[in-house]
Motif scaffolding. Structure first.
Motif, PDB file in Angstrom:
ATOM      1  N   TRP A   1       0.832  -1.199   0.000  1.00 27.74           N
ATOM      2  CA  TRP A   1       0.000   0.000   0.000  1.00 27.74           C
ATOM      3  C   TRP A   1       0.871   1.255   0.000  1.00 27.74           C
ATOM      4  CZ3 TRP A   1      -0.552   3.762   3.909  1.00 27.74           C
ATOM      5  CH2 TRP A   1      -1.545   4.715   3.642  1.00 27.74           C
ATOM      6  N   GLY A   2       1.925   1.253   0.795  1.00 31.39           N
ATOM      7  CA  GLY A   2       2.838   2.400   0.812  1.00 31.39           C
ATOM      8  C   GLY A   2       3.489   2.626  -0.537  1.00 31.39           C
ATOM      9  N   THR A   3       3.875   1.548  -1.192  1.00 36.81           N
ATOM     10  CA  THR A   3       4.497   1.654  -2.511  1.00 36.81           C
ATOM     11  C   THR A   3       3.511   2.221  -3.526  1.00 36.81           C
ATOM     12  OG1 THR A   3       5.929  -0.223  -2.001  1.00 36.81           O
ATOM     13  CG2 THR A   3       5.684   0.356  -4.310  1.00 36.81           C
ATOM     14  N   ILE A   4       2.290   1.718  -3.512  1.00 34.72           N
ATOM     15  CA  ILE A   4       1.265   2.217  -4.435  1.00 34.72           C
ATOM     16  C   ILE A   4       0.954   3.687  -4.143  1.00 34.72           C
ATOM     17  CG2 ILE A   4      -1.183   2.009  -5.055  1.00 34.72           C
ATOM     18  CD1 ILE A   4      -0.839  -1.048  -4.537  1.00 34.72           C
ATOM     19  N   THR A   5       0.866   4.031  -2.875  1.00 35.71           N
ATOM     20  CA  THR A   5       0.552   5.406  -2.477  1.00 35.71           C
ATOM     21  C   THR A   5       1.661   6.368  -2.893  1.00 35.71           C
ATOM     22  OG1 THR A   5      -0.721   4.559  -0.629  1.00 35.71           O
ATOM     23  CG2 THR A   5      -0.053   6.846  -0.513  1.00 35.71           C
TER      24      THR A   5
ATOM     25  N   LEU B   1      -6.570  14.822  -4.145  1.00 35.60           N
ATOM     26  CA  LEU B   1      -6.767  13.675  -5.040  1.00 35.60           C
ATOM     27  C   LEU B   1      -5.904  12.501  -4.605  1.00 35.60           C
ATOM     28  CD1 LEU B   1      -8.152  12.596  -7.573  1.00 35.60           C
ATOM     29  CD2 LEU B   1      -6.295  13.596  -8.916  1.00 35.60           C
ATOM     30  N   TRP B   2      -4.690  12.791  -4.147  1.00 39.09           N
ATOM     31  CA  TRP B   2      -3.793  11.735  -3.670  1.00 39.09           C
ATOM     32  C   TRP B   2      -4.372  11.038  -2.441  1.00 39.09           C
ATOM     33  CZ3 TRP B   2      -0.004  12.479   0.587  1.00 39.09           C
ATOM     34  CH2 TRP B   2       0.764  11.341   0.801  1.00 39.09           C
ATOM     35  N   ILE B   3      -4.926  11.802  -1.528  1.00 40.33           N
ATOM     36  CA  ILE B   3      -5.512  11.201  -0.328  1.00 40.33           C
ATOM     37  C   ILE B   3      -6.673  10.291  -0.705  1.00 40.33           C
ATOM     38  CG2 ILE B   3      -6.807  11.725   1.785  1.00 40.33           C
ATOM     39  CD1 ILE B   3      -4.986  14.219   2.054  1.00 40.33           C
ATOM     40  N   VAL B   4      -7.523  10.746  -1.616  1.00 37.69           N
ATOM     41  CA  VAL B   4      -8.652   9.928  -2.066  1.00 37.69           C
ATOM     42  C   VAL B   4      -8.147   8.642  -2.721  1.00 37.69           C
ATOM     43  CG1 VAL B   4     -10.561   9.826  -3.729  1.00 37.69           C
ATOM     44  CG2 VAL B   4     -10.247  11.857  -2.302  1.00 37.69           C
ATOM     45  N   LEU B   5      -7.160   8.755  -3.593  1.00 36.90           N
ATOM     46  CA  LEU B   5      -6.626   7.575  -4.272  1.00 36.90           C
ATOM     47  C   LEU B   5      -5.894   6.639  -3.305  1.00 36.90           C
ATOM     48  CD1 LEU B   5      -5.391   9.140  -7.630  1.00 36.90           C
ATOM     49  CD2 LEU B   5      -7.405   7.707  -7.239  1.00 36.90           C
ATOM     50  N   ALA B   6      -5.274   7.193  -2.272  1.00 37.79           N
ATOM     51  CA  ALA B   6      -4.613   6.351  -1.263  1.00 37.79           C
ATOM     52  C   ALA B   6      -5.643   5.535  -0.491  1.00 37.79           C
ATOM     53  CB  ALA B   6      -3.790   7.218  -0.310  1.00 37.79           C
ATOM     54  N   VAL B   7      -6.769   6.154  -0.162  1.00 40.25           N
ATOM     55  CA  VAL B   7      -7.840   5.427   0.528  1.00 40.25           C
ATOM     56  C   VAL B   7      -8.412   4.345  -0.387  1.00 40.25           C
ATOM     57  CG1 VAL B   7     -10.161   5.655   1.490  1.00 40.25           C
ATOM     58  CG2 VAL B   7      -8.390   7.320   2.092  1.00 40.25           C
ATOM     59  N   VAL B   8      -8.634   4.676  -1.650  1.00 39.16           N
ATOM     60  CA  VAL B   8      -9.146   3.694  -2.612  1.00 39.16           C
ATOM     61  C   VAL B   8      -8.165   2.529  -2.752  1.00 39.16           C
ATOM     62  CG1 VAL B   8      -9.677   3.326  -5.062  1.00 39.16           C
ATOM     63  CG2 VAL B   8     -10.584   5.325  -3.868  1.00 39.16           C
ATOM     64  N   ALA B   9      -6.878   2.820  -2.822  1.00 40.12           N
ATOM     65  CA  ALA B   9      -5.869   1.756  -2.923  1.00 40.12           C
ATOM     66  C   ALA B   9      -5.871   0.886  -1.671  1.00 40.12           C
ATOM     67  CB  ALA B   9      -4.481   2.360  -3.142  1.00 40.12           C
ATOM     68  N   GLY B  10      -6.039   1.495  -0.517  1.00 38.64           N
ATOM     69  CA  GLY B  10      -6.093   0.724   0.722  1.00 38.64           C
ATOM     70  C   GLY B  10      -7.307  -0.184   0.777  1.00 38.64           C
TER      71      GLY B  10
ATOM     72  N   TRP C   1      -8.940  -1.335  -1.811  1.00 40.37           N
ATOM     73  CA  TRP C   1      -8.732  -2.361  -2.852  1.00 40.37           C
ATOM     74  C   TRP C   1      -7.757  -3.436  -2.375  1.00 40.37           C
ATOM     75  CZ3 TRP C   1      -4.099  -3.068  -5.756  1.00 40.37           C
ATOM     76  CH2 TRP C   1      -4.214  -4.030  -6.763  1.00 40.37           C
ATOM     77  N   LEU C   2      -6.728  -3.019  -1.659  1.00 44.43           N
ATOM     78  CA  LEU C   2      -5.680  -3.963  -1.245  1.00 44.43           C
ATOM     79  C   LEU C   2      -6.119  -4.840  -0.072  1.00 44.43           C
ATOM     80  CD1 LEU C   2      -2.786  -4.596  -2.083  1.00 44.43           C
ATOM     81  CD2 LEU C   2      -2.010  -3.023  -0.336  1.00 44.43           C
ATOM     82  N   TRP C   3      -6.863  -4.269   0.866  1.00 48.98           N
ATOM     83  CA  TRP C   3      -7.208  -5.028   2.070  1.00 48.98           C
ATOM     84  C   TRP C   3      -8.557  -5.753   1.987  1.00 48.98           C
ATOM     85  CZ3 TRP C   3      -3.869  -0.901   3.845  1.00 48.98           C
ATOM     86  CH2 TRP C   3      -2.768  -1.377   4.535  1.00 48.98           C
ATOM     87  N   PHE C   4      -9.388  -5.388   1.009  1.00 46.79           N
ATOM     88  CA  PHE C   4     -10.704  -6.042   0.958  1.00 46.79           C
ATOM     89  C   PHE C   4     -10.941  -6.744  -0.335  1.00 46.79           C
ATOM     90  CE2 PHE C   4     -11.304  -2.543   3.998  1.00 46.79           C
ATOM     91  CZ  PHE C   4     -11.682  -3.291   5.098  1.00 46.79           C
TER      92      PHE C   4
END
Length: 125
Positions: free
Chosen positions: A71-75, A111-120, A122-125
């Motif tokens: 997640w950190g790498t994607i973010t 936008l980055w914060i929104v995409l970071a939440v979306v990535a999280g 997507w990754l955890w669920f």
């Protein structure tokens, strides 16, 4: 000879404009991507070596720490791309004024914060 100039050693009192924070964050994410490549290259190398290697990476990616690193790498990659696009637009002569530069920085960070939440999610669920 004693110089009579103000010295401010308390960095918490310094307030950067959004454009400065966005620029600093772009540099920090570039360095973080360099270190994240260690994890990415290892995962690619092992997963492509054999079917057993793929299963090894797949099992490692089930742990919380591996998911957090991914997640950190994607973010970090997401912000670096967004910040890079912002800088490219600025290089073309747009958003160079103080107000538009700060607005574009705030939009980029939001936008980055929104995409970071979306990535999280997507990754955890």
């Amino acid at each position: 000879m004693k110089k009579q100039r103000p010295v401010n050693l308390d960095l918490t009192t310094i307030s950067f404009p959004a454009s400065a924070s966005a620029s600093i964050l772009h540099r920090v994410t570039g360095v973080a991507m360099f270190f994240a490549l260690v994890f990415v290259i290892w995962a690619w190398a092992v997963s492509l070596s054999s079917p057993e290697g793929f299963e090894t990476v797949k099992s490692v990616m089930q742990s919380f720490i591996a998911k957090f690193i991914a997640w950190g790498t994607i973010t970090v990659l997401t912000y670096h791309i967004l910040g890079g696009l912002r800088h490219l637009v600025m290089d073309m002569g747009h958003w160079e004024e103080l107000e538009s530069g700060n607005t574009s920085a705030k939009v980029t960070i939001a936008l980055w914060i929104v995409l970071a939440v979306v990535a999280g999610v997507w990754l955890w669920f």
